[in-house]
Motif scaffolding. Structure first.
Motif, short mmCIF file in Angstrom:
data_model
loop_
_atom_site.label_atom_id
_atom_site.label_comp_id
_atom_site.label_asym_id
_atom_site.label_seq_id
_atom_site.Cartn_x
_atom_site.Cartn_y
_atom_site.Cartn_z
N GLY A 1 5.58 9.49 35.83
CA GLY A 1 6.36 8.94 34.72
C GLY A 1 7.85 8.84 35.01
N ARG A 2 8.19 8.65 36.26
CA ARG A 2 9.58 8.54 36.60
C ARG A 2 9.85 7.37 37.53
NH1 ARG A 2 12.05 14.26 37.94
NH2 ARG A 2 9.80 14.54 38.11
N ALA A 3 11.08 6.87 37.53
CA ALA A 3 11.44 5.74 38.38
C ALA A 3 11.33 6.13 39.86
CB ALA A 3 12.86 5.28 38.06
N VAL A 4 10.75 5.24 40.62
CA VAL A 4 10.61 5.42 42.07
C VAL A 4 11.19 4.18 42.76
CG1 VAL A 4 8.60 6.94 41.91
CG2 VAL A 4 8.28 4.45 42.00
N THR B 1 17.04 -5.31 32.74
CA THR B 1 17.00 -4.44 33.92
C THR B 1 15.60 -3.85 34.03
OG1 THR B 1 19.32 -3.89 33.58
CG2 THR B 1 18.08 -2.49 35.08
N VAL B 2 15.06 -3.95 35.24
CA VAL B 2 13.67 -3.58 35.48
C VAL B 2 13.62 -2.47 36.51
CG1 VAL B 2 11.45 -4.50 36.32
CG2 VAL B 2 13.04 -6.01 35.09
N VAL B 3 12.73 -1.51 36.31
CA VAL B 3 12.53 -0.46 37.32
C VAL B 3 11.05 -0.35 37.65
CG1 VAL B 3 14.53 0.89 36.53
CG2 VAL B 3 12.25 1.39 35.61
N ASN C 1 -0.27 2.45 41.52
CA ASN C 1 0.13 3.52 40.59
C ASN C 1 1.49 3.21 39.95
OD1 ASN C 1 1.43 3.78 43.03
ND2 ASN C 1 1.69 5.99 42.83
N LEU C 2 1.87 1.93 40.01
CA LEU C 2 3.18 1.56 39.49
C LEU C 2 3.08 0.69 38.24
CD1 LEU C 2 5.03 0.47 42.76
CD2 LEU C 2 5.19 2.67 41.59
N TRP C 3 4.09 0.77 37.40
CA TRP C 3 4.36 -0.30 36.45
C TRP C 3 5.85 -0.59 36.41
CZ3 TRP C 3 5.60 0.29 30.90
CH2 TRP C 3 5.86 1.60 30.53
N PHE C 4 6.22 -1.67 35.78
CA PHE C 4 7.57 -2.21 35.92
C PHE C 4 8.26 -2.43 34.58
CE2 PHE C 4 5.08 -3.29 39.60
CZ PHE C 4 5.91 -2.94 40.65
N PRO C 5 8.53 -1.35 33.87
CA PRO C 5 9.12 -1.53 32.54
C PRO C 5 10.56 -2.01 32.60
CG PRO C 5 9.09 0.79 33.13
CD PRO C 5 8.33 0.06 34.22
#
Lengths: 138, 138, 138, 138
Positions: free
Chosen positions: D119-122, D110-112, D53-57
């Motif tokens: 829709g938020r950084a975890v 910078t990657v999160v 359930n992640l992506w790394f924008p």
């Protein structure tokens, strides 16, 4: 017939929102094969463009898309000689997806030599034609 | 026959070191015409891709390059219907360079509907076919 | 402060497999704003590049990504003047996603004039500086 | 500090009408380094994007341009770890032009990790952080 082959890996930025390589990017793969081939032949494309009165535009490009490529797929681009004329070269191109073991695309590009000043196709340089002809006839 | 036309201006990043639009970018112009056309018809491409089990890949693309485009040239992309079949649509494309008053390129793209699950071409949605057919027959 | 604003629509080929505009493409949006601005001022960028001994490379580019853009989103790029020095201009850029009503990205680019022969930054053309200064001071 | 390094050759389509690599394309070089690094670590980016359930924008990108790259130049992209936090990684990037023997560009990304649903950084996956940390501490 002899082929010229390069290996590539699909870049993230080459994909689109359908999760596959955007159809326009296959033409960049074709170009990579073409220009790596000139490198291989020892033909200095960059220098020729700068120092001669010629440039080498593609006058035709075609591609049929058979099976998609996704991010990080290993691919091979195989280039063969379709036609070598006084003023034009046509290369057939095939993109093989090594990851899926499927032919991903087939197409061609046609290249001419254009005199920068008169803006018209002129005969291809003789040494260039000879080197290409020699490679593919072996 | 009726055409669908869009106006664009050549972006700097679309040029290459030969000072002209890179040949692969014409396919982005073709795409822009195609997708703006669906917008014009009221067909929500983005939503359909997300919510249905279909996507609409190009299975063939072709372009002949006749006269270059340079940075900031005003261009028009004219799209017409070449063929409308149960499972595929072929659009003819023409890029007219308004700045030079020359036809810059001519080509086509062929689009199909693919079922995401089975990965095979299926009949195009009926309302989609109807809307396209209606537009071009007027 | 006064801004210069352009309107764009996200192209399909600008998206990537995460279904959003690829981060590198925001810099193309920035460029579009910059070069459309020169057009608006009546400064012929293409001609200047061809006929003068100058070119105008970006020496720095930055972007913070706040909220994604998807295919077909309507966006606005707002450009403002951050710094105008003898040899460099810094423009702040903001991408506003009209469709989602969120600020999508903020960044800047810094531009210099380089003498093609000596390959070093030289003072920006006086009329260019004046026109830019006048626009943003109104 | 340890670096991760990749070798590339400038493609023709990456150049623009100023005869150098377009500034936006350096970010594609940065991306290539980042994603090749994950490959090297054995982290399956493509699979993770599909199945988790992640992506790394990238949430930030920066580049300073020092010396241009031209078509066919051999380049190296060197990546080092600037900052590793619970929710973000910052990589410093350097592009070295082997052909001209000059540093062409320096920057960072910078990657999160973002939860697709909320829709938020975890927090970044623990095994991912560990592998990165281990590589750069050697």
């Amino acid at each position: 017939m002899r082929e010229f082959k390069i290996k590539l890996k699909v870049a993230w930025h080459e994909t689109d929102a359908a999760n596959v390589v955007h159809f326009s990017n296959y033409f960049k793969y074709f170009e990579r094969a073409e220009l790596d081939f000139y490198d291989y032949l020892g033909f200095n494309y960059a220098k020729t463009l700068k120092n001669s009165n010629l440039w080498f535009p593609r006058v035709e490009a075609h591609c049929r898309y058979l099976s998609p490529c996704e991010f990080n797929d290993d691919i091979e681009v195989m280039m063969s000689l379709a036609e070598l004329k006084e003023k034009s070269i046509k290369y057939n191109m095939k993109v093989f997806n090594v990851t899926t073991q499927k032919v991903s695309a087939e197409g061609y590009i046609t290249v001419v030599a254009v005199d920068k000043k008169i803006g018209r196709a002129v005969p291809l340089p003789a040494d260039f034609v000879q080197a290409i002809s020699k490679y593919f006839s072996q």
